[in-house]
Design a protein around this motif. Structure first.
Motif, PDB file in Angstrom:
ATOM      1  N   ALA A  64       1.506  -4.425 -18.712  1.00  0.00           N
ATOM      2  CA  ALA A  64       2.813  -3.819 -18.968  1.00  0.00           C
ATOM      3  C   ALA A  64       3.034  -3.614 -20.468  1.00  0.00           C
ATOM      4  O   ALA A  64       3.917  -2.866 -20.860  1.00  0.00           O
ATOM      5  CB  ALA A  64       3.921  -4.692 -18.388  1.00  0.00           C
ATOM      6  N   ASN A  65       2.222  -4.296 -21.275  1.00  0.00           N
ATOM      7  CA  ASN A  65       2.297  -4.127 -22.732  1.00  0.00           C
ATOM      8  C   ASN A  65       3.712  -4.286 -23.286  1.00  0.00           C
ATOM      9  O   ASN A  65       4.129  -3.533 -24.154  1.00  0.00           O
ATOM     10  CB  ASN A  65       1.721  -2.755 -23.130  1.00  0.00           C
ATOM     11  N   GLY A  66       4.418  -5.268 -22.755  1.00  0.00           N
ATOM     12  CA  GLY A  66       5.732  -5.590 -23.302  1.00  0.00           C
ATOM     13  C   GLY A  66       6.884  -4.757 -22.787  1.00  0.00           C
ATOM     14  O   GLY A  66       8.038  -4.999 -23.163  1.00  0.00           O
ATOM     15  N   ALA A  67       6.600  -3.781 -21.931  1.00  0.00           N
ATOM     16  CA  ALA A  67       7.693  -2.987 -21.351  1.00  0.00           C
ATOM     17  C   ALA A  67       8.559  -3.878 -20.459  1.00  0.00           C
ATOM     18  O   ALA A  67       8.087  -4.852 -19.885  1.00  0.00           O
ATOM     19  CB  ALA A  67       7.120  -1.835 -20.524  1.00  0.00           C
ATOM     20  N   ASP A  68       9.844  -3.532 -20.340  1.00  0.00           N
ATOM     21  CA  ASP A  68      10.676  -4.187 -19.334  1.00  0.00           C
ATOM     22  C   ASP A  68      10.129  -3.825 -17.962  1.00  0.00           C
ATOM     23  O   ASP A  68       9.597  -2.722 -17.764  1.00  0.00           O
ATOM     24  CB  ASP A  68      12.125  -3.718 -19.440  1.00  0.00           C
ATOM     25  N   VAL A  69      10.259  -4.745 -17.017  1.00  0.00           N
ATOM     26  CA  VAL A  69       9.675  -4.501 -15.699  1.00  0.00           C
ATOM     27  C   VAL A  69      10.678  -4.768 -14.578  1.00  0.00           C
ATOM     28  O   VAL A  69      11.614  -5.552 -14.739  1.00  0.00           O
ATOM     29  CB  VAL A  69       8.413  -5.364 -15.464  1.00  0.00           C
ATOM     30  N   MET A  70      10.464  -4.091 -13.464  1.00  0.00           N
ATOM     31  CA  MET A  70      11.207  -4.336 -12.227  1.00  0.00           C
ATOM     32  C   MET A  70      10.175  -4.620 -11.150  1.00  0.00           C
ATOM     33  O   MET A  70       9.287  -3.795 -10.919  1.00  0.00           O
ATOM     34  CB  MET A  70      12.052  -3.115 -11.861  1.00  0.00           C
ATOM     35  N   LEU A  71      10.295  -5.769 -10.514  1.00  0.00           N
ATOM     36  CA  LEU A  71       9.316  -6.172  -9.499  1.00  0.00           C
ATOM     37  C   LEU A  71       9.814  -5.800  -8.113  1.00  0.00           C
ATOM     38  O   LEU A  71      10.974  -6.039  -7.785  1.00  0.00           O
ATOM     39  CB  LEU A  71       9.091  -7.678  -9.535  1.00  0.00           C
ATOM     40  N   VAL A  72       8.941  -5.235  -7.328  1.00  0.00           N
ATOM     41  CA  VAL A  72       9.238  -5.045  -5.908  1.00  0.00           C
ATOM     42  C   VAL A  72       8.135  -5.706  -5.086  1.00  0.00           C
ATOM     43  O   VAL A  72       6.991  -5.807  -5.532  1.00  0.00           O
ATOM     44  CB  VAL A  72       9.348  -3.548  -5.517  1.00  0.00           C
ATOM     45  N   ASP A  73       8.498  -6.197  -3.927  1.00  0.00           N
ATOM     46  CA  ASP A  73       7.544  -6.692  -2.927  1.00  0.00           C
ATOM     47  C   ASP A  73       6.708  -7.881  -3.406  1.00  0.00           C
ATOM     48  O   ASP A  73       5.662  -8.157  -2.815  1.00  0.00           O
ATOM     49  CB  ASP A  73       6.634  -5.547  -2.461  1.00  0.00           C
TER      50      ASP A  73
END
Lengths: 308, 308
Positions: A64-73
Motif C-alpha cells: 500500500a506504500n503508506g496510502a490510507d486503506v479500506m479493508l473488505v472481507d
C-alpha cells in the motif's frame, strides 16, 4: 494519495467484488479518490464474473506504500497487505471473526455474521438509498453466490436468501443459471497448476501457537483431484516446508453434492482426525461429508482441536 | 442464560447509558433476554442523569460467568469484564480504536469515529424505525453530552451536532440548561475521595510496552484540584506502585474554559513533556491548554512519544 480498497490475499470473488462495491459506495458518499485493488491475481471464477458483466479487473498490488486503506472481507493482518502497519485503516466491512487487528485511532467498522461481505454492503446501499447499476448488482451477486455456493453453504443466512433474488432482478439475469455457470468456471482443474490448487485460495491461521494453512478448491468431481493426488501432496509438502506451515490442509469441495475431501501435510494430522471425528483412509484422504465452508465447518473444530 | 450488555470498567455516562439504549435496541429487535449492567459503581454525573430521567441504575457486576456478552463503548480486553475470555462476544458498538480484541467466530460490530457510542445507537434506531421513549432519549442525550462536553470537545462530530437537538426534543428538555447541570453534577470534588479522583475514570493503555494509566476528572475550577494536589499525587504514587503502572497521569479538565492540567507519577514524565511540547512547572503541574479529550488529545501524542 488515493485511498486503496481491497479484500484478502489470494482474493476470491467476494473479496474482489466487495472492494469494487465498497468503492462505489464511497463514491456515492462523496469520497471519489478511492481505488478498488486486489492483493493477488484473480481466480477463474472471478474472471468469469468480471467478463460476464463487462467490468475491468482491479489492479493487483503487493504493497500500500503508506496510502490510507479500506479493508473488505478480512481484518487479520496476516491476510492483508504486507505493509499494512504503515497505513491508516479508515474502514472495515467484513463477515469474518476478528483477530490480529489493531488500530491507533477510532475507525468505521461494519461487521455482521452473514454469508458474504457484499451482503452487508448491499444493506448499506439500501440504508443510504444509493443506486446500484445492473453491472454492479451482477458483481455483488457473484460475490454472494461464490461465498454461499449458491445459497447451499451453511454460512448462508436469511439475509442472502432475501437479497440474492433482488440483486438478480437488478442485474437482469437468471440466478440459478448464471450462478452455476460461474461456480463451474472456478472448477476448471485442467487450467490450474498444483500450486494454484493448493495455494490459490489458501489462508493462514494461528491455532494454539501453530501455523495452520488451509486451502480450498471447488470441483464438480472429486475424481479430478484424486487423479492428481500425488502431485498435489508433494506440493503441500514443498509449500509447508518453504513457508514454515506446521500443517497444510487442502479441502477439495464437490460443489454439486456439497461434500469435501481433505488432503494434508505436516504435524497435527491427528488433530484433523479429532476435529472431524474421522480417519484418513489408506489413500491419505479424509472424507468430510457435508462440509463446504472453511469458515464455518473447518476452522472452528480444527481450532478447538489444536487448543484442546 | 441472559445476555449481558455493558460498557467499560470505571463506567462513565456514555458507557452506562449506551448499555441501556443497546438493551432497548435488542428488545425491539426481538432479543428480550438481555440485561444492561455496569462494570463498576456509577459516578455522580451518571447518577444525576438516571435520577433526572427516573431510571433505575443498572446492576454492577465484576464477572460475566460465561454468559454471552454485548460490548458497548469499549472493545479492549483490559477495559472489559475480567473473565471475558470465557464468554462469547455477540455484538460490539463502539467509537474507540480497536486493540486487544479477538473473537473465535464472526460477530456483529458497528464502530464509527464519532463523539459517543449513543450517537451510533441513535443512528441504528432511526435506520430500523424503532421508537425512543422520552426517558431513553434523555439517557442517550446524557451519554452524548458527557462524551462531547456539551459539543465542546474536539471529539464532537457533525453527527452529534445534528442529533443532540433531536434527542432533546424527544426528551422534552432544554439541552444547554440540562447539559450544564449534568456536567456540573459530575464535578463535585468535595464528595470525591482522592482515589475517586485518580481512578474514577481511569483507563490503562499499552504504550511501547509500558503500562500507562490515564485518569481524567472534570472540574469547574482547577484550584479545587490544586488545593488537594499533595494528597492526589500521593495517591497516584500509591496506585501506580500497587497496580504496576509505569506511568499514572491524571488529567484535570476545566469544563467551563476547556483547559486541562496534568499531574503524574512514574517514569516517562519526559515522554509527557515531549508529547505536549511543554514542561512540568515548579509545582509539578503540566499545563494542557485546549485539551479536554483523553481519546483525541492525550492518548495519540503520548502513544507516539512512547513509541518514538
Amino acid at each position: 494519495m488515493t485511498t486503496l480498497i481491497f479484500g484478502h490475499q489470494n482474493p476470491d470473488t467476494d473479496a474482489v467484488t466487495s472492494a469494487m462495491s465498497w468503492a462505489e459506495f464511497q463514491r456515492q458518499s462523496g469520497n471519489t479518490d478511492v481505488e478498488a485493488v486486489a492483493l493477488g491475481s484473480l481466480n477463474d471464477e472471478t474472471k468469469f464474473a468480471l467478463d460476464f458483466f463487462k467490468q475491468a479487473a482491479p489492479r493487483v498490488i503487493d504493497a500500500a506504500n503508506g496510502a490510507d486503506v479500506m479493508l473488505v472481507d478480512h481484518n487479520e493482518a496476516q491476510q492483508s497487505v504486507a505493509d499494512r502497519a504503515d497505513s491508516t485503516i479508515l474502514t472495515v466491512v467484513d463477515h469474518h471473526r476478528f483477530a490480529n487487528f489493531e488500530t491507533a485511532a477510532p475507525l468505521f467498522i461494519r461487521a455482521e455474521p452473514v454469508g458474504s461481505t457484499n451482503s452487508i454492503i448491499y444493506e448499506m446501499f439500501q440504508e443510504k438509498g444509493f443506486t446500484i447499476s445492473a453491472q454492479l448488482a451482477g458483481l455483488m451477486l457473484s460475490g454472494i453466490v461464490s461465498d454461499t455456493l449458491l445459497l447451499k453453504s451453511p454460512t448462508t443466512t436469511d439475509l442472502e436468501r432475501k437479497i440474492l433474488p433482488e440483486l438478480a432482478k437488478i442485474a437482469g439475469i437468471d440466478l440459478e443459471d448464471y450462478g452455476l455457470k460461474m461456480l463451474k468456471a472456478g472448477t476448471n482443474l485442467a487450467a490450474k497448476s498444483d500450486l494454484d490448487i493448493t495455494q490459490g485460495d489458501a489462508k493462514s491461521f494461528d491455532m494454539g501457537g501453530k501455523t495452520v494453512r488451509i486451502g480450498q478448491v471447488n470441483v464438480v468431481d472429486l475424481e479430478e483431484i484424486y487423479a492428481r493426488q500425488a502431485d498435489i501432496e508433494a506440493n503441500l509438502k514443498a509449500e509447508a516446508e518453504k513457508n514454515g506451515y506446521d500443517l497444510f490442509l487442502l479441502v477439495a469441495t464437490d460443489i454439486l453434492n456439497s461434500n469435501s475431501t481433505g488432503l494434508a501435510f505436516g504435524e497435527g494430522k491427528d488433530k484433523l482426525e479429532a476435529a472431524f471425528n474421522a480417519k484418513f483412509d489408506a489413500n491419505g484422504r479424509l472424507a468430510l461429508p457435508g462440509v463446504v465452508s472453511r469458515k464455518k465447518q473447518v476452522v472452528p473444530p480444527l481450532q478447538a482441536a489444536f487448543e484442546a
